[in-house]
Design an enzyme around this catalytic site. Structure first.
Site, PDB file in Angstrom:
ATOM      1  N   ASP A   1      36.428  16.729  44.589  1.00 32.41           N
ATOM      2  CA  ASP A   1      37.219  17.865  44.124  1.00 32.41           C
ATOM      3  C   ASP A   1      38.631  17.883  44.688  1.00 32.41           C
ATOM      4  O   ASP A   1      39.457  18.698  44.268  1.00 32.41           O
ATOM      5  CB  ASP A   1      36.520  19.181  44.495  1.00 32.41           C
TER       6      ASP A   1
ATOM      7  N   LYS B   1      34.884  16.651  34.872  1.00 26.30           N
ATOM      8  CA  LYS B   1      34.948  17.893  35.633  1.00 26.30           C
ATOM      9  C   LYS B   1      35.357  19.030  34.692  1.00 26.30           C
ATOM     10  O   LYS B   1      35.207  18.946  33.484  1.00 26.30           O
ATOM     11  CB  LYS B   1      35.928  17.723  36.803  1.00 26.30           C
TER      12      LYS B   1
ATOM     13  N   ARG C   1      41.595  23.771  39.933  1.00 30.98           N
ATOM     14  CA  ARG C   1      42.121  22.844  40.947  1.00 30.98           C
ATOM     15  C   ARG C   1      43.412  22.167  40.482  1.00 30.98           C
ATOM     16  O   ARG C   1      44.278  21.846  41.299  1.00 30.98           O
ATOM     17  CB  ARG C   1      41.056  21.827  41.332  1.00 30.98           C
TER      18      ARG C   1
END
Length: 458
Positions: free
Chosen positions: A341, A368, A414
């Site tokens: 991540d 993701k 993110r």
């Protein structure tokens, strides 16, 4: 479920009911301060799910109250647990036991959370109940067959599924799940965890073999709640995890440490902005989660570990981070599971480093919340950073970062946070098209960064 001021569902935003929120990070002065980022997302999901399975009461402190985890809490309540919010980060789950799940009355909506939905598929798969799983537009694009394939072998029926094994889908759990020995085709803690959760009610041993070891929070928490779990090496980088069947879990307290994946953003920001010194407290230092720290230290980062200790079965520490001149390195593929991540923000750090940074084996980034490999590359291009993709490798050439944008975040929290961090040290700052999805994992990100001295306009 009793909650206070739960945020709006990410699913509604993704289906067009919510407006996007653009933001711009401007080149900032030194960042200074002492902060604790929210609780670890992986541990928060698991604490709720194991509390559901346990007999008795599970008291959780430090729970991450982002949208992803709140959706898991709602699912646990829908499956029969009593879920109560007692205060900030303080929750109580009264479980139903390993075979006591109730059939939910409505669809289980996990919003943007791949972890929540995949783990809960395993949990439901080992129980004699039927449940329908769904999520937002982003989650509906993500692959679920990697979880469905082993669950089918354990006796779980997939009653309905969208094209390609995607959400929405309906599972009919097994009355008598079959114990399984399963070698994961890709390194995935979510697949491993789903199989182990389905195996809790199986009569024999459930075994998961990993060629590349992944984060071990599920194994640790199974043991913490009273199950018998053994872990052995397998090959040069893998592990063999064995869960003894017929486990009866007992409620147990869980203190959730600060999330290292969230800590990555203020950490990298402090490294990049001249004159910065930031202390991050209570950060989880689990060996399967510290790949970014190891990589940044190889790049020359000034990261000092303070007061390392054990809390709730996990190693934690405070980190002192100071502005540093970074150099490019090669990051081996076998390190990817310990920092999967964190690659977006590592790519940002690499953009400011001297020379090339080569990140190997990033295939998992393609599945993701977005195709993160493509999204990172597009963001680097929008900000004038030289880079290339070769197969599953990302190569970034560092130097002066112009900045600019707008960076397309693709509903990925993110990506949004990583490029806002870039903007704090870029000549022209960086704009991103949407920060609304940051709430899925780090709802306090913007005020926390501003409190450290960051100039972020939204």
């Amino acid at each position: 479920m009793s909650t206070a001021s739960s945020p709006a569902s990410p699913a509604s935003a993704a289906h067009g009911e919510g407006a996007s929120v653009p933001a711009t990070a401007l080149a900032s002065g030194p960042l200074n301060g002492r902060v604790r980022v929210p609780g670890d997302k992986s541990v928060s999901h698991r604490a709720l799910i194991f509390g559901l399975f346990a007999e008795g009461v599970t008291e959780i402190t430090g729970l991450l109250e982002g949208e992803d985890v709140l959706n898991t809490a709602k699912a646990c309540a829908a499956l029969g647990a009593k879920v109560e919010r007692l205060g900030e980060g303080h929750w109580r789950v009264t479980g139903v036991g390993s075979r006591g799940l109730s059939e939910p009355d409505a669809v289980l909506d996990f919003g943007n959370s791949g972890t929540g939905v995949r783990l809960m598929m395993g949990a439901v798969g080992g129980q004699p109940v039927t449940a329908t799983f769904d999520g937002d537009a982003s989650l509906r694009r993500r692959p679920m067959r990697r979880v469905l394939d082993p669950l089918r072998e354990m006796g779980v029926a997939v009653v309905a599924e969208a094209e390609g094994g995607r959400l929405p889908l309906t599972l009919k759990g097994s009355v008598a799940p079959t114990a399984l020995t399963y070698e994961t085709p890709v390194p995935s803690a979510q697949v491993k965890s789903a199989v182990l959760l389905a195996g809790i009610g199986a009569p024999g041993n459930t075994v998961v073999i990993e060629r590349e070891a992944t984060r071990d929070h599920t194994e640790r928490m199974l043991a913490h709640f009273g199950a018998h779990v053994s872990v052995e090496p397998h090959g040069p980088h893998g592990r063999r995890v064995t869960l003894e069947g017929g486990a009866k879990l007992k409620g147990a307290p869980v203190a959730v440490p600060a999330d290292p994946s969230s800590a990555a953003f203020p950490l990298v920001a402090a490294l990049l902005v001249p004159g910065s010194e930031v202390i991050l407290t209570d950060v989880m230092m689990n060996a399967f989660r510290t790949g970014l720290i190891a990589t940044l230290k190889e790049m020359g980062a000034d990261i000092e570990t303070l007061a390392e200790r054990s809390e709730g079965g996990e190693s934690v520490a405070d980190l002192r981070v100071r502005h540093s001149r970074l150099k490019g390195v090669e990051v081996p593929a076998h390190r990817a599971p310990s920092m999967i991540d964190e690659y977006p923000v590592l790519a940002v750090a690499a953009a400011f480093a001297e020379g090339e940074t080569i990140m190997r084996g990033l295939a998992e980034l393609r599945v993701k919340e977005s195709d993160r490999l493509a999204a990172v590359a597009d963001g680097l291009a929008a900000c004038g950073v030289s880079h290339r993709i070769e197969g599953d490798d990302l190569i970034v050439t560092g130097g002066g970062v112009r900045g600019g944008g707008p960076v397309k975040t693709h509903m990925d929290h993110r990506i949004a946070m990583a490029f806002l961090v870039m903007g704090l040290a870029a000549k022209e700052g960086v704009s991103v098209d949407d920060v609304s999805f940051i709430a899925t994992s780090f709802p306090s990100f913007l005020p926390m960064m501003r409190g450290l001295g960051a100039e972020i306009l939204a």
